[in-house]
Design a protein around this motif. Structure first.
Motif, PDB file in Angstrom:
ATOM      1  N   LYS A  81      43.994  32.947  33.273  1.00 43.28           N
ATOM      2  CA  LYS A  81      44.226  34.368  32.961  1.00 43.28           C
ATOM      3  C   LYS A  81      45.578  34.592  32.302  1.00 43.28           C
ATOM      4  O   LYS A  81      45.816  35.646  31.707  1.00 43.28           O
ATOM      5  CB  LYS A  81      44.112  35.207  34.230  1.00 43.28           C
ATOM      6  CG  LYS A  81      42.653  35.311  34.651  1.00 43.28           C
ATOM      7  CD  LYS A  81      42.344  36.555  35.430  1.00 43.28           C
ATOM      8  CE  LYS A  81      40.859  36.615  35.725  1.00 43.28           C
ATOM      9  NZ  LYS A  81      40.553  36.523  37.132  1.00 43.28           N
ATOM     10  N   ARG A 118      36.837  40.549  40.295  1.00 44.47           N
ATOM     11  CA  ARG A 118      37.841  40.111  41.270  1.00 44.47           C
ATOM     12  C   ARG A 118      39.239  40.110  40.636  1.00 44.47           C
ATOM     13  O   ARG A 118      40.219  40.493  41.263  1.00 44.47           O
ATOM     14  CB  ARG A 118      37.469  38.707  41.754  1.00 44.47           C
ATOM     15  CG  ARG A 118      38.614  37.860  42.287  1.00 44.47           C
ATOM     16  CD  ARG A 118      38.895  38.200  43.727  1.00 44.47           C
ATOM     17  NE  ARG A 118      40.195  37.757  44.130  1.00 44.47           N
ATOM     18  CZ  ARG A 118      40.482  37.227  45.313  1.00 44.47           C
ATOM     19  NH1 ARG A 118      39.544  37.041  46.178  1.00 44.47           N
ATOM     20  NH2 ARG A 118      41.720  36.896  45.620  1.00 44.47           N
ATOM     21  N   GLY A 119      39.305  39.647  39.376  1.00 44.60           N
ATOM     22  CA  GLY A 119      40.560  39.664  38.619  1.00 44.60           C
ATOM     23  C   GLY A 119      41.574  38.649  39.094  1.00 44.60           C
ATOM     24  O   GLY A 119      41.385  37.984  40.069  1.00 44.60           O
ATOM     25  N   PHE A 142      39.517  31.019  45.178  1.00 37.47           N
ATOM     26  CA  PHE A 142      40.046  31.895  46.228  1.00 37.47           C
ATOM     27  C   PHE A 142      39.436  31.597  47.590  1.00 37.47           C
ATOM     28  O   PHE A 142      39.987  31.967  48.607  1.00 37.47           O
ATOM     29  CB  PHE A 142      39.786  33.362  45.861  1.00 37.47           C
ATOM     30  CG  PHE A 142      40.412  33.775  44.555  1.00 37.47           C
ATOM     31  CD1 PHE A 142      41.771  34.060  44.490  1.00 37.47           C
ATOM     32  CD2 PHE A 142      39.662  33.856  43.385  1.00 37.47           C
ATOM     33  CE1 PHE A 142      42.356  34.443  43.293  1.00 37.47           C
ATOM     34  CE2 PHE A 142      40.239  34.237  42.186  1.00 37.47           C
ATOM     35  CZ  PHE A 142      41.585  34.525  42.137  1.00 37.47           C
ATOM     36  N   ALA A 193      33.761  30.407  45.732  1.00 37.84           N
ATOM     37  CA  ALA A 193      34.972  30.101  44.964  1.00 37.84           C
ATOM     38  C   ALA A 193      35.791  31.356  44.654  1.00 37.84           C
ATOM     39  O   ALA A 193      37.016  31.353  44.741  1.00 37.84           O
ATOM     40  CB  ALA A 193      34.598  29.380  43.668  1.00 37.84           C
ATOM     41  N   VAL A 194      35.111  32.436  44.319  1.00 38.21           N
ATOM     42  CA  VAL A 194      35.828  33.634  43.873  1.00 38.21           C
ATOM     43  C   VAL A 194      36.222  34.524  45.064  1.00 38.21           C
ATOM     44  O   VAL A 194      36.876  35.548  44.890  1.00 38.21           O
ATOM     45  CB  VAL A 194      34.977  34.400  42.814  1.00 38.21           C
ATOM     46  CG1 VAL A 194      33.836  35.137  43.451  1.00 38.21           C
ATOM     47  CG2 VAL A 194      35.828  35.313  41.942  1.00 38.21           C
ATOM     48  N   GLY A 195      35.858  34.105  46.260  1.00 36.32           N
ATOM     49  CA  GLY A 195      36.290  34.842  47.443  1.00 36.32           C
ATOM     50  C   GLY A 195      35.421  36.025  47.817  1.00 36.32           C
ATOM     51  O   GLY A 195      35.906  37.011  48.380  1.00 36.32           O
ATOM     52  N   TYR A 203      31.223  44.840  30.129  1.00 37.61           N
ATOM     53  CA  TYR A 203      31.943  44.572  31.388  1.00 37.61           C
ATOM     54  C   TYR A 203      33.461  44.575  31.200  1.00 37.61           C
ATOM     55  O   TYR A 203      34.204  44.848  32.132  1.00 37.61           O
ATOM     56  CB  TYR A 203      31.493  43.232  31.998  1.00 37.61           C
ATOM     57  CG  TYR A 203      32.085  42.000  31.350  1.00 37.61           C
ATOM     58  CD1 TYR A 203      31.595  41.499  30.148  1.00 37.61           C
ATOM     59  CD2 TYR A 203      33.151  41.324  31.936  1.00 37.61           C
ATOM     60  CE1 TYR A 203      32.138  40.379  29.552  1.00 37.61           C
ATOM     61  CE2 TYR A 203      33.705  40.196  31.348  1.00 37.61           C
ATOM     62  CZ  TYR A 203      33.199  39.729  30.157  1.00 37.61           C
ATOM     63  OH  TYR A 203      33.745  38.626  29.574  1.00 37.61           O
ATOM     64  N   LYS A 204      33.929  44.320  29.973  1.00 41.89           N
ATOM     65  CA  LYS A 204      35.379  44.251  29.777  1.00 41.89           C
ATOM     66  C   LYS A 204      36.041  45.627  29.828  1.00 41.89           C
ATOM     67  O   LYS A 204      37.246  45.742  29.986  1.00 41.89           O
ATOM     68  CB  LYS A 204      35.702  43.568  28.448  1.00 41.89           C
ATOM     69  CG  LYS A 204      35.426  42.074  28.569  1.00 41.89           C
ATOM     70  CD  LYS A 204      36.236  41.242  27.626  1.00 41.89           C
ATOM     71  CE  LYS A 204      35.981  39.781  27.874  1.00 41.89           C
ATOM     72  NZ  LYS A 204      35.314  39.126  26.741  1.00 41.89           N
ATOM     73  N   GLY A 211      28.970  34.355  37.355  1.00 42.58           N
ATOM     74  CA  GLY A 211      30.319  33.764  37.378  1.00 42.58           C
ATOM     75  C   GLY A 211      31.294  34.568  36.528  1.00 42.58           C
ATOM     76  O   GLY A 211      32.404  34.893  36.964  1.00 42.58           O
ATOM     77  N   ILE A 212      30.892  34.922  35.327  1.00 44.09           N
ATOM     78  CA  ILE A 212      31.768  35.683  34.425  1.00 44.09           C
ATOM     79  C   ILE A 212      32.104  37.038  35.029  1.00 44.09           C
ATOM     80  O   ILE A 212      33.276  37.458  35.066  1.00 44.09           O
ATOM     81  CB  ILE A 212      31.083  35.861  33.042  1.00 44.09           C
ATOM     82  CG1 ILE A 212      30.915  34.487  32.360  1.00 44.09           C
ATOM     83  CG2 ILE A 212      31.856  36.833  32.158  1.00 44.09           C
ATOM     84  CD1 ILE A 212      30.008  34.502  31.146  1.00 44.09           C
ATOM     85  N   TYR A 243      34.344  36.817  38.378  1.00 49.29           N
ATOM     86  CA  TYR A 243      35.745  36.515  38.092  1.00 49.29           C
ATOM     87  C   TYR A 243      36.426  37.681  37.381  1.00 49.29           C
ATOM     88  O   TYR A 243      37.611  37.922  37.579  1.00 49.29           O
ATOM     89  CB  TYR A 243      35.892  35.192  37.307  1.00 49.29           C
ATOM     90  CG  TYR A 243      36.144  34.037  38.277  1.00 49.29           C
ATOM     91  CD1 TYR A 243      37.440  33.694  38.660  1.00 49.29           C
ATOM     92  CD2 TYR A 243      35.094  33.329  38.829  1.00 49.29           C
ATOM     93  CE1 TYR A 243      37.688  32.669  39.568  1.00 49.29           C
ATOM     94  CE2 TYR A 243      35.318  32.297  39.740  1.00 49.29           C
ATOM     95  CZ  TYR A 243      36.618  31.979  40.109  1.00 49.29           C
ATOM     96  OH  TYR A 243      36.861  30.971  41.007  1.00 49.29           O
TER      97      TYR A 243
END
Lengths: 254, 254
Positions: free
Chosen positions: A196, B253-254, A233, B132-134, B195-196, B246-247, B250
């Protein structure tokens, strides 16, 4: 006129069946695809389709087959030719595309370099994702599973017909990309930067991803401009390589 | 003392083998895991391991097995029990965890809601990525492939032991999340936002993803706070659902 084959002993059936082996594919430069969607994609994107094999009773008149030969076969023969559990009744014999040259001075130019990815589902999905995100070419380094494996092709969902996929030596490629001022990002867990922190919306870059268990070859990682990682995380040890590729490509492309 | 079984006809062998069917797993509340890594993860994360089955000649003294029973079996018996091509010589019989309650007033709180995902590799990979991303819990809606399918478990790489995975009715869940002011993002191709444009680093959210071919059920999409999509820049028709998950996770969550 449509030819018809009823015997499993027919020499053409035997020849087609052999195309399930990598050895025969490499010898002949031909590969099989299966299912209406893949056959339509191959025809639409100008892949050379040598033959189309249709199961008896199957309706395929809506497909624009161009100049391909069509052969009708019995259900039993079709079963011999498929490597899926629920065959869709249509198979095509395609020619592998000729190697193409990528113009490295263009902009934007976005590449994916794949080192030693073993799982056909992962490789196919990475090609599909590369297509979606607008990657200009995918470079398959040494040790990658065969692109023309049935499972790889199915996982691409046709994207192998949309973008150039080139086999190459990644050392040579990274050297050349560096000379052309194309930024090469490796993926690594140590000596790497949180992805990031790397600016999004890059115009000219190559992302280098690697093997499911061992990651990218360390010698290649030494050659990159910068190595990046995706933070974990939770308790997972790592991300699946095709997931990581998706996250990073969408970030870099922006 | 370690018990030993040599006969494929042994009643316990027959009982274990039945656990490859969903019906038997649901009847008994038990499931099989295979391979040293998964067995270690199950033991480490306090899953109830009822039995460990080891192939003769296999070294496993480094594994802290706690109070589990160990049975040694012959190579032939092990072959009957495995559903992989290259069995790793160790299998465990585990108890499914009891349903747990998620405290919806906590912050941060991040959930993944999965509607009707059919492919075990996709489901397992989505659970691994969530870990993984919590993500705090994964909710499996109606129609999802069985969590305790061997392929699903392998694809989680052990993450099924790390985070709560709850079967539930997604309509009820979305209702409740909305009442608790947890923002629910659906994924859709129409009437949706890039999404962005959605802010990253959300503290309390649920992401809702859906079936490989049809996406999320339309009735569920009507209930969300907002629906988002990932832009396709190339010729691919869509992204694989586990890649999209996944995209988006992440990003949120940032």
């Amino acid at each position: 006129m449509i030819k018809r084959i009823e015997s499993a002993q027919n020499s053409r059936v035997k020849q087609w069946k052999k195309l399930h082996t990598k050895k025969e594919r490499e010898k002949t430069g031909l590969f099989l695809i299966e299912g209406r969607h893949l056959v339509e994609e191959a025809l639409k994107y100008k892949t050379v389709v040598k033959e189309i094999i249709v199961r008896e009773g199957e309706e395929f008149s809506a497909i624009n087959i161009g100049e391909a030969n069509v052969t009708e076969v019995t259900k039993e023969v079709m079963k011999l030719l498929t490597d899926t559990e629920t065959p869709q009744g249509i198979i095509a014999v395609c020619e592998m595309p000729k190697p193409c040259k990528i113009e490295l001075s263009s902009s934007p130019l976005r590449l994916l370099l794949i080192d030693n990815v073993q799982d056909p589902g992962n490789l196919g999905t990475m090609i599909r994702t590369s297509d979606a995100v607008g990657i200009d070419a995918v470079i398959l380094g040494d040790g990658c599973v065969d692109l023309y494996n049935g499972k790889t092709i199915r996982s691409t969902q046709g994207s192998l017909f949309h973008i150039p996929i080139i086999k190459g030596n990644l050392t040579t490629w990274i050297d050349e990309l560096t000379r052309e001022n194309i930024k090469v990002f490796g993926t690594a867990l140590d000596n790497a930067r949180d992805y990031k922190e790397v600016p999004s919306q890059q115009q000219r870059f190559a992302l280098l991803v690697g093997n499911e268990g061992n990651g990218v070859n360390r010698e290649l990682l030494k050659m990159t401009d910068e190595n990046i990682y995706i933070p974990i995380f939770g308790e997972a040890e790592s991300l699946n390589v095709s997931i990581a590729t998706g996250i990073l490509l969408y970030h870099l492309r922006g």
